[in-house]
Design a protein around this motif. Structure first.
Motif, PDB file in Angstrom:
ATOM      1  N   ALA A 288       0.827  -1.202   0.000  1.00 25.57           N
ATOM      2  CA  ALA A 288       0.000   0.000   0.000  1.00 25.57           C
ATOM      3  C   ALA A 288       0.865   1.256   0.000  1.00 25.57           C
ATOM      4  CB  ALA A 288      -0.933  -0.002   1.201  1.00 25.57           C
ATOM      5  N   THR A 289       1.942   1.239   0.757  1.00 23.50           N
ATOM      6  CA  THR A 289       2.848   2.383   0.796  1.00 23.50           C
ATOM      7  C   THR A 289       3.473   2.632  -0.575  1.00 23.50           C
ATOM      8  OG1 THR A 289       3.323   1.971   3.119  1.00 23.50           O
ATOM      9  CG2 THR A 289       4.908   3.327   1.911  1.00 23.50           C
ATOM     10  N   VAL A 290       3.895   1.566  -1.236  1.00 26.62           N
ATOM     11  CA  VAL A 290       4.488   1.707  -2.565  1.00 26.62           C
ATOM     12  C   VAL A 290       3.452   2.231  -3.564  1.00 26.62           C
ATOM     13  CG1 VAL A 290       5.467   0.409  -4.509  1.00 26.62           C
ATOM     14  CG2 VAL A 290       6.281  -0.011  -2.178  1.00 26.62           C
ATOM     15  N   VAL A 291       2.235   1.701  -3.519  1.00 31.24           N
ATOM     16  CA  VAL A 291       1.188   2.133  -4.440  1.00 31.24           C
ATOM     17  C   VAL A 291       0.862   3.607  -4.230  1.00 31.24           C
ATOM     18  CG1 VAL A 291      -1.256   1.836  -5.011  1.00 31.24           C
ATOM     19  CG2 VAL A 291       0.200  -0.156  -4.766  1.00 31.24           C
ATOM     20  N   ILE A 292       0.743   4.022  -2.979  1.00 35.22           N
ATOM     21  CA  ILE A 292       0.459   5.422  -2.692  1.00 35.22           C
ATOM     22  C   ILE A 292       1.613   6.312  -3.139  1.00 35.22           C
ATOM     23  CG2 ILE A 292       0.131   7.098  -0.820  1.00 35.22           C
ATOM     24  CD1 ILE A 292      -1.508   4.929   0.612  1.00 35.22           C
ATOM     25  N   GLY A 293       2.837   5.872  -2.916  1.00 34.11           N
ATOM     26  CA  GLY A 293       4.000   6.642  -3.348  1.00 34.11           C
ATOM     27  C   GLY A 293       4.044   6.822  -4.855  1.00 34.11           C
ATOM     28  N   VAL A 294       3.749   5.755  -5.583  1.00 35.35           N
ATOM     29  CA  VAL A 294       3.735   5.839  -7.050  1.00 35.35           C
ATOM     30  C   VAL A 294       2.617   6.773  -7.514  1.00 35.35           C
ATOM     31  CG1 VAL A 294       3.302   4.503  -9.155  1.00 35.35           C
ATOM     32  CG2 VAL A 294       4.841   3.614  -7.410  1.00 35.35           C
ATOM     33  N   ALA A 295       1.462   6.698  -6.868  1.00 33.50           N
ATOM     34  CA  ALA A 295       0.345   7.571  -7.241  1.00 33.50           C
ATOM     35  C   ALA A 295       0.689   9.039  -6.979  1.00 33.50           C
ATOM     36  CB  ALA A 295      -0.907   7.174  -6.464  1.00 33.50           C
ATOM     37  N   VAL A 296       1.323   9.322  -5.854  1.00 32.20           N
ATOM     38  CA  VAL A 296       1.711  10.697  -5.531  1.00 32.20           C
ATOM     39  C   VAL A 296       2.756  11.195  -6.525  1.00 32.20           C
ATOM     40  CG1 VAL A 296       2.919  12.125  -3.819  1.00 32.20           C
ATOM     41  CG2 VAL A 296       1.080  10.590  -3.109  1.00 32.20           C
ATOM     42  N   ALA A 297       3.730  10.361  -6.844  1.00 31.51           N
ATOM     43  CA  ALA A 297       4.765  10.761  -7.806  1.00 31.51           C
ATOM     44  C   ALA A 297       4.149  11.010  -9.179  1.00 31.51           C
ATOM     45  CB  ALA A 297       5.842   9.682  -7.887  1.00 31.51           C
ATOM     46  N   GLY A 298       3.229  10.162  -9.589  1.00 31.34           N
ATOM     47  CA  GLY A 298       2.558  10.350 -10.877  1.00 31.34           C
ATOM     48  C   GLY A 298       1.735  11.622 -10.906  1.00 31.34           C
ATOM     49  N   ALA A 299       1.021  11.899  -9.835  1.00 33.28           N
ATOM     50  CA  ALA A 299       0.219  13.125  -9.773  1.00 33.28           C
ATOM     51  C   ALA A 299       1.119  14.357  -9.791  1.00 33.28           C
ATOM     52  CB  ALA A 299      -0.651  13.113  -8.528  1.00 33.28           C
ATOM     53  N   ALA A 300       2.227  14.303  -9.055  1.00 35.24           N
ATOM     54  CA  ALA A 300       3.158  15.431  -9.040  1.00 35.24           C
ATOM     55  C   ALA A 300       3.744  15.660 -10.428  1.00 35.24           C
ATOM     56  CB  ALA A 300       4.274  15.181  -8.027  1.00 35.24           C
ATOM     57  N   TYR A 301       4.112  14.598 -11.110  1.00 37.32           N
ATOM     58  CA  TYR A 301       4.643  14.719 -12.467  1.00 37.32           C
ATOM     59  C   TYR A 301       3.602  15.352 -13.391  1.00 37.32           C
ATOM     60  CZ  TYR A 301       6.263  13.466 -17.115  1.00 37.32           C
ATOM     61  OH  TYR A 301       6.644  13.519 -18.426  1.00 37.32           O
ATOM     62  N   TYR A 302       2.357  14.893 -13.294  1.00 37.11           N
ATOM     63  CA  TYR A 302       1.297  15.424 -14.154  1.00 37.11           C
ATOM     64  C   TYR A 302       1.050  16.902 -13.875  1.00 37.11           C
ATOM     65  CZ  TYR A 302      -3.126  15.896 -16.596  1.00 37.11           C
ATOM     66  OH  TYR A 302      -4.108  16.312 -17.436  1.00 37.11           O
ATOM     67  N   VAL A 303       1.038  17.282 -12.599  1.00 37.86           N
ATOM     68  CA  VAL A 303       0.824  18.687 -12.239  1.00 37.86           C
ATOM     69  C   VAL A 303       1.981  19.539 -12.742  1.00 37.86           C
ATOM     70  CG1 VAL A 303       0.735  20.291 -10.280  1.00 37.86           C
ATOM     71  CG2 VAL A 303      -0.699  18.255 -10.294  1.00 37.86           C
ATOM     72  N   LEU A 304       3.203  19.062 -12.587  1.00 39.28           N
ATOM     73  CA  LEU A 304       4.361  19.837 -13.044  1.00 39.28           C
ATOM     74  C   LEU A 304       4.441  19.905 -14.562  1.00 39.28           C
ATOM     75  CD1 LEU A 304       7.039  18.659 -10.477  1.00 39.28           C
ATOM     76  CD2 LEU A 304       5.837  20.853 -10.546  1.00 39.28           C
TER      77      LEU A 304
ATOM     78  N   ARG B  42       0.221  23.628 -12.911  1.00 33.62           N
ATOM     79  CA  ARG B  42       1.452  24.098 -12.266  1.00 33.62           C
ATOM     80  C   ARG B  42       1.238  25.504 -11.697  1.00 33.62           C
ATOM     81  NH1 ARG B  42       5.236  23.101 -16.228  1.00 33.62           N
ATOM     82  NH2 ARG B  42       4.754  25.097 -17.179  1.00 33.62           N
ATOM     83  N   ARG B  43       0.577  26.384 -12.461  1.00 37.52           N
ATOM     84  CA  ARG B  43       0.297  27.738 -11.967  1.00 37.52           C
ATOM     85  C   ARG B  43      -0.643  27.688 -10.765  1.00 37.52           C
ATOM     86  NH1 ARG B  43       0.576  28.902 -17.563  1.00 37.52           N
ATOM     87  NH2 ARG B  43      -1.652  28.505 -17.821  1.00 37.52           N
ATOM     88  N   ALA B  44      -1.659  26.839 -10.829  1.00 38.08           N
ATOM     89  CA  ALA B  44      -2.596  26.719  -9.713  1.00 38.08           C
ATOM     90  C   ALA B  44      -1.888  26.205  -8.461  1.00 38.08           C
ATOM     91  CB  ALA B  44      -3.742  25.789 -10.090  1.00 38.08           C
ATOM     92  N   ALA B  45      -1.012  25.220  -8.626  1.00 38.41           N
ATOM     93  CA  ALA B  45      -0.265  24.689  -7.485  1.00 38.41           C
ATOM     94  C   ALA B  45       0.639  25.769  -6.898  1.00 38.41           C
ATOM     95  CB  ALA B  45       0.560  23.483  -7.915  1.00 38.41           C
ATOM     96  N   TRP B  46       1.260  26.566  -7.744  1.00 40.89           N
ATOM     97  CA  TRP B  46       2.121  27.653  -7.276  1.00 40.89           C
ATOM     98  C   TRP B  46       1.301  28.672  -6.484  1.00 40.89           C
ATOM     99  CZ3 TRP B  46       6.812  28.582  -6.059  1.00 40.89           C
ATOM    100  CH2 TRP B  46       7.287  29.879  -5.949  1.00 40.89           C
ATOM    101  N   ARG B  47       0.110  29.039  -6.995  1.00 42.19           N
ATOM    102  CA  ARG B  47      -0.742  30.001  -6.287  1.00 42.19           C
ATOM    103  C   ARG B  47      -1.197  29.450  -4.937  1.00 42.19           C
ATOM    104  NH1 ARG B  47      -4.137  30.464 -11.125  1.00 42.19           N
ATOM    105  NH2 ARG B  47      -2.835  31.544 -12.608  1.00 42.19           N
ATOM    106  N   LEU B  48      -1.558  28.176  -4.906  1.00 39.53           N
ATOM    107  CA  LEU B  48      -1.971  27.567  -3.639  1.00 39.53           C
ATOM    108  C   LEU B  48      -0.819  27.530  -2.639  1.00 39.53           C
ATOM    109  CD1 LEU B  48      -4.232  24.651  -4.876  1.00 39.53           C
ATOM    110  CD2 LEU B  48      -4.939  26.664  -3.588  1.00 39.53           C
ATOM    111  N   SER B  49       0.383  27.249  -3.140  1.00 37.66           N
ATOM    112  CA  SER B  49       1.558  27.244  -2.255  1.00 37.66           C
ATOM    113  C   SER B  49       1.814  28.621  -1.673  1.00 37.66           C
ATOM    114  CB  SER B  49       2.794  26.779  -3.020  1.00 37.66           C
ATOM    115  OG  SER B  49       2.617  25.484  -3.487  1.00 37.66           O
ATOM    116  N   LEU B  50       1.711  29.644  -2.506  1.00 35.88           N
ATOM    117  CA  LEU B  50       1.909  31.008  -2.018  1.00 35.88           C
ATOM    118  C   LEU B  50       0.836  31.400  -1.013  1.00 35.88           C
ATOM    119  CD1 LEU B  50       3.015  32.942  -5.219  1.00 35.88           C
ATOM    120  CD2 LEU B  50       4.397  32.332  -3.241  1.00 35.88           C
ATOM    121  N   ALA B  51      -0.398  31.004  -1.276  1.00 31.08           N
ATOM    122  CA  ALA B  51      -1.484  31.310  -0.343  1.00 31.08           C
ATOM    123  C   ALA B  51      -1.235  30.636   1.003  1.00 31.08           C
ATOM    124  CB  ALA B  51      -2.820  30.871  -0.922  1.00 31.08           C
ATOM    125  N   ALA B  52      -0.756  29.408   0.968  1.00 30.39           N
ATOM    126  CA  ALA B  52      -0.471  28.696   2.216  1.00 30.39           C
ATOM    127  C   ALA B  52       0.661  29.371   2.981  1.00 30.39           C
ATOM    128  CB  ALA B  52      -0.127  27.245   1.932  1.00 30.39           C
TER     129      ALA B  52
END
Length: 71
Positions: A10-26, A32-42
């Protein structure tokens, strides 16, 4: 399958899913712009609010008598 091996899988599957989502967002400019704006807001909203809350708690606790300690 044991509990331990299920947790590892389960840990490996979740890690792969997170890495895939991060790659897709980047890879996607709009996301990528939305993630940057959310990071700045945080950083500019959440963190200062947390620091302010911690300072307020510390101030309130400092006015209370100190608990007796065992020596």
């Amino acid at each position: 399958m044991t509990q331990s091996s299920a947790e590892k899988v389960a840990t490996v599957v979740i890690g792969v899913a997170v890495a895939g989502a991060a790659y897709y967002v980047l890879k996607t400019p709009g996301l990528r712009r939305a993630a940057w704006r959310l990071s700045l807001a945080a950083l500019t909203g959440t963190i200062p609010a947390w620091v302010s809350q911690e300072i307020r708690k510390s101030w309130e606790v400092s006015g209370q008598p100190r608990a007796a300690t065992k020596a």
